[in-house]
Design an enzyme around this catalytic site. Structure first.
Site, short mmCIF file in Angstrom:
data_model
loop_
_atom_site.label_atom_id
_atom_site.label_comp_id
_atom_site.label_asym_id
_atom_site.label_seq_id
_atom_site.Cartn_x
_atom_site.Cartn_y
_atom_site.Cartn_z
N HIS A 151 0.88 -1.01 -0.03
CA HIS A 151 0.10 0.08 0.02
C HIS A 151 0.79 1.28 -0.05
O HIS A 151 0.31 2.30 -0.01
CB HIS A 151 -0.94 0.02 1.08
CG HIS A 151 -0.17 0.39 2.37
ND1 HIS A 151 0.10 -0.61 3.27
CD2 HIS A 151 -0.01 1.41 3.11
CE1 HIS A 151 0.80 -0.23 4.59
NE2 HIS A 151 0.67 1.27 4.16
C1 UD1 Z 1 -2.09 5.61 5.74
C2 UD1 Z 1 -0.74 5.97 6.67
C3 UD1 Z 1 0.41 4.73 6.50
C4 UD1 Z 1 -0.32 3.82 7.09
C5 UD1 Z 1 -1.39 3.35 6.30
C6 UD1 Z 1 -2.11 2.13 6.94
C7 UD1 Z 1 -0.20 8.47 6.17
C8 UD1 Z 1 0.59 9.40 5.45
N1 UD1 Z 1 -0.18 6.95 5.66
O1 UD1 Z 1 -1.71 5.34 4.21
O2 UD1 Z 1 1.26 5.26 7.19
O3 UD1 Z 1 0.49 2.73 7.04
O4 UD1 Z 1 -2.41 4.21 6.40
O5 UD1 Z 1 -3.18 1.50 5.95
O6 UD1 Z 1 -1.04 8.62 6.96
N2 UD1 Z 1 -9.11 4.67 1.34
C9 UD1 Z 1 -10.39 4.03 1.20
N3 UD1 Z 1 -10.93 3.58 2.32
C10 UD1 Z 1 -10.47 3.73 3.68
C11 UD1 Z 1 -9.02 4.36 3.83
C12 UD1 Z 1 -8.40 4.59 2.64
O7 UD1 Z 1 -10.50 3.99 0.19
O8 UD1 Z 1 -10.99 3.26 4.50
C13 UD1 Z 1 -8.55 5.45 0.24
C14 UD1 Z 1 -8.49 6.90 0.61
O9 UD1 Z 1 -9.44 7.60 -0.03
C15 UD1 Z 1 -7.32 7.32 -0.26
C16 UD1 Z 1 -6.19 6.05 -0.21
O10 UD1 Z 1 -7.11 4.90 0.08
O11 UD1 Z 1 -7.49 7.34 -1.54
C17 UD1 Z 1 -4.92 6.23 0.88
O12 UD1 Z 1 -5.60 6.49 2.13
P1 UD1 Z 1 -4.71 7.01 3.34
O13 UD1 Z 1 -5.53 6.89 4.56
O14 UD1 Z 1 -4.76 8.81 2.85
O15 UD1 Z 1 -3.36 6.69 3.29
P2 UD1 Z 1 -3.04 5.21 3.47
O16 UD1 Z 1 -2.33 4.72 2.20
O17 UD1 Z 1 -3.79 4.17 3.78
#
Ligand code: UD1
Length: 367
Positions: free
Chosen positions: A203
């Protein structure tokens, strides 16, 4: 004492579970969920399985660019802190929710406790590394998992407020592993009994946003010629579709797993291949070799122990690591503490806050 805890992303729910329990026993916690993770599989399932109380404040921030996401959190957390007026704010790890919680608090002159402080990958291209450095630099109490983290902080001139407590993720593992191995049906559900399999997660933006890295990792999975179970993070699922990257036929794409299913799936695996931070520790605790699909790690002790190898997305390096781990390392020293970090953190905070003193004194070691 009144403590506001800020969580938002999946690994923080795991870390908060043991500490929330200890704080609630003293009736002292107000929980703030930023909403960074919001899907049932990324958030609710952890609250249900780990018995984490329903957050008093759910900010519903969701995804977004780093600036937009962190800024929105900062504004909303500030509102909550002004209303709640806690004695301290507790943050975990290295996500945007960590940074926003710490920054909102320190600007209001509320002392910050950073749990899982002092970790460094020394790779500033990782958003998490920037979050770690910034959160550490504005925290009053730095609860670190190991002596290695003390040393990292010392190199940056930070020695005050540092307390070695062990790792709260080990607390969670100690409490939940026996339960997971008895109750989880994941191996039957995913058809994992019978033949050896590997477990993979991807991820990190450095892998999941870069087509050639995803392809290179999948080439390695194909060459392994064993089943690879791959719970797919939402960002990775979206990118695979957008970039038109197909998984090889031996890779089984599944929805993100809950905590207990993840532990059971890891425990039964021949190896874990991941770019996660927390999973490196979980694999180590469960005595399963880990191949880390990154060039750097903040969990260097797992590499030094021989149970973790850094390969980045390089096909040949991943395959070589899989072959190497056909023989597991002989020794398995205890890293990151004894699984009682949460109690140490709560009693330390209790002592400092009830005495009304700043913790800025010499390093205190609890071992
Ligand atoms: C975040 C953390 C990372 C951690 C990870 C665990 C930061 C910078 N990164 O990364 O350190 O290891 O979480 O998973 O804070 N999304 C969904 N559904 C969800 C959550 C996210 O669709 O429930 C999508 C978001 O809309 C976005 C993408 O996934 O487009 C990334 O999500 P985000 O929470 O911003 O960062 P992670 O990559 O999960």
């Amino acid at each position: 004492m009144k403590i506001c805890t800020v969580v938002g992303a999946r690994p923080q729910f795991v870390k908060a579970a043991p500490l929330s329990r200890a704080l609630r026993e003293r009736n002292t916690e107000i929980l703030i969920h930023t909403g960074q993770h919001y899907d049932h599989a990324m958030s609710d399932v952890f609250f249900e399985e780990l018995g984490i109380p329903t957050p008093e404040h759910h900010l519903g921030i969701g995804g977004g660019s780093h600036g937009a996401q962190t800024g929105a959190m900062l504004a909303k957390i500030e509102d909550v802190l002004l209303a709640e007026r806690p004695d301290a704010v507790l943050v975990y790890g290295d996500t945007n929710s960590t940074l926003a919680g710490a920054l909102a608090a320190v600007k209001l002159h509320i002392p910050v406790a950073h749990v899982e402080a002092g970790l460094r990958s020394y790779d500033r291209r990782m958003p998490e590394e920037v979050n770690r450095v910034l959160a550490d630099s504005i925290s009053e109490w730095l609860f670190v998992p190991s002596e290695g983290s003390v040393e990292n902080l010392r190199k940056e001139g930070v020695t005050k407020g540092v307390v070695v407590v062990g790792d709260v993720m080990i607390d969670a593992l100690r409490i939940n592993t026996p339960r997971a191995l008895v109750t989880s049906k994941v191996r039957a559900t995913l058809g994992l009994d019978g033949a050896p399999y590997y477990l993979a997660t991807i991820h990190r933006p450095s892998n999941s946003d870069v087509r050639e890295n995803l392809v290179s990792i999948f080439d390695a999975f194909k060459a392994i010629e064993k089943k690879v179970v791959f719970p797919v993070h939402p960002r990775t699922r979206a990118n695979l579709a957008r970039m038109n990257v197909q998984a090889p036929t031996n890779v089984q794409l599944v929805e993100p797993l809950g905590y207990l299913d993840m532990l059971a799936a890891v425990k039964g695996a021949s190896g874990v291949m991941t770019d996660s931070g927390g999973l490196q520790k979980e694999a180590y605790y469960l005595q399963v070799p880990c191949i880390t699909l990154r060039e750097t790690t903040e969990w260097v002790e797992t590499v030094d122990s021989g149970w973790n190898v850094l390969t980045g997305p390089d096909t040949a390096a991943i395959v070589a690591a899989v072959r190497k781990f056909e023989t597991r390392p002989a020794s398995h020293p205890e890293l990151f503490g004894d699984g009682h970090a949460a109690e140490r953190i709560v009693s330390h905070l209790e002592k400092c806050l009830s005495a009304g003193i700043s913790n800025f004194g010499p390093i205190r070691r609890t071992s």
